[in-house]
Design a protein around this motif. Structure first.
Motif, short mmCIF file in Angstrom:
data_model
loop_
_atom_site.label_atom_id
_atom_site.label_comp_id
_atom_site.label_asym_id
_atom_site.label_seq_id
_atom_site.Cartn_x
_atom_site.Cartn_y
_atom_site.Cartn_z
N ASP A 88 0.86 -1.18 0.00
CA ASP A 88 0.00 0.00 0.00
C ASP A 88 0.90 1.23 0.00
O ASP A 88 1.31 1.72 1.05
N ALA A 111 0.76 -0.22 -5.43
CA ALA A 111 1.61 -1.20 -4.76
C ALA A 111 2.89 -1.38 -5.57
O ALA A 111 2.86 -1.35 -6.80
N SER A 134 -3.92 -1.75 -4.51
CA SER A 134 -3.14 -2.09 -3.32
C SER A 134 -3.37 -3.54 -2.93
O SER A 134 -4.32 -4.19 -3.38
#
Length: 234
Positions: A88, A111, A134
């Protein structure tokens, strides 16, 4: 454990003995790792990575941003020889990569997973995977990434005919940021500063102007831009 998809693709990286063909990864690599883009960078000098290949523009843009800022997970992975996994990016503490945390919001990257290309103390570069959503890699995807990084490291260490050249398919391709080094050399002479300081000034100006480092460097090489001692264009 390696996925069948990656297992079928790894032999294609070696088109013939002593050569490397990264085009085999264009579609298979991102699919196997469950990401949107892959990029491979090599260390050319201590602390300096050059983009060798990317599967698409997204990976190339993220690598360029890291290069402009001189900071990010890819630099950490190549410097320390350890994977840097950021499931994240938006939730990462800004203190870790403060400039990247601010600037990466302009890219659709949520990500980032960086795996070093290294054997022991020998550090060659990084394999970087970026994703638009993410979330962590699965265990199988992480295993595939480690296997792919190891395969790339092994191929890059192969030296055909003992001549000391890297194992590209033909002649070594021109590094995509060669113009940056040319502009850095010009600034070093113009401003009478060492090369590392000239590169810092070039990065800072590109960052302040909201431009890519490559575009800013091209303007300097083409003499459309010239930086003064105060870092501003003359």
């Amino acid at each position: 454990m390696i996925s069948d998809l990656l297992a079928r693709s790894l032999p294609l990286l070696r088109r013939r003995a002593g050569t490397l063909d990264l085009s085999a990864l264009h579609e298979v690599g991102p699919r196997a790792l469950g990401v949107d883009s892959l990029a491979v960078s090599l260390l050319t000098d201590p602390g300096r990575r050059e983009l060798l290949w990317s599967s698409d523009a997204l990976g190339r843009r993220f690598e360029d941003l890291e290069f402009v800022l001189g900071d990010g997970p890819g630099d950490d992975a190549s410097s320390h020889g350890r994977p840097v996994l950021v499931p994240d990016l938006a939730g990462t503490r800004s203190a870790r990569w403060p400039m990247l945390a601010a600037e990466a919001t302009a890219l659709p990257v949520r990500a980032v997973f960086c795996f070093p290309l290294c054997i022991g103390a020998i550090h060659l570069g990084t394999l970087t995977a970026v994703r638009r959503t993410s979330g962590p890699l699965t265990g199988a995807q992480t295993d595939d990434a480690f296997v792919l990084a190891a395969a790339l490291t092994s191929l890059c260490l192969e030296v055909p005919d003992g001549d000391g050249h890297m194992p590209w398919e033909e002649e070594p391709p021109p590094l995509l940021r060669a113009v940056v080094h040319q502009a850095t050399g010009m600034l070093s002479v113009q401003l009478a500063v060492p090369l590392p300081e000239a590169l810092v000034r070039l990065r800072a100006h590109a960052y302040a102007a909201g431009r890519t480092l490559g575009d800013m460097a091209q303007d300097i090489v083409d003499r459309r831009a010239r930086l003064g001692q105060n870092g501003r264009e003359e």
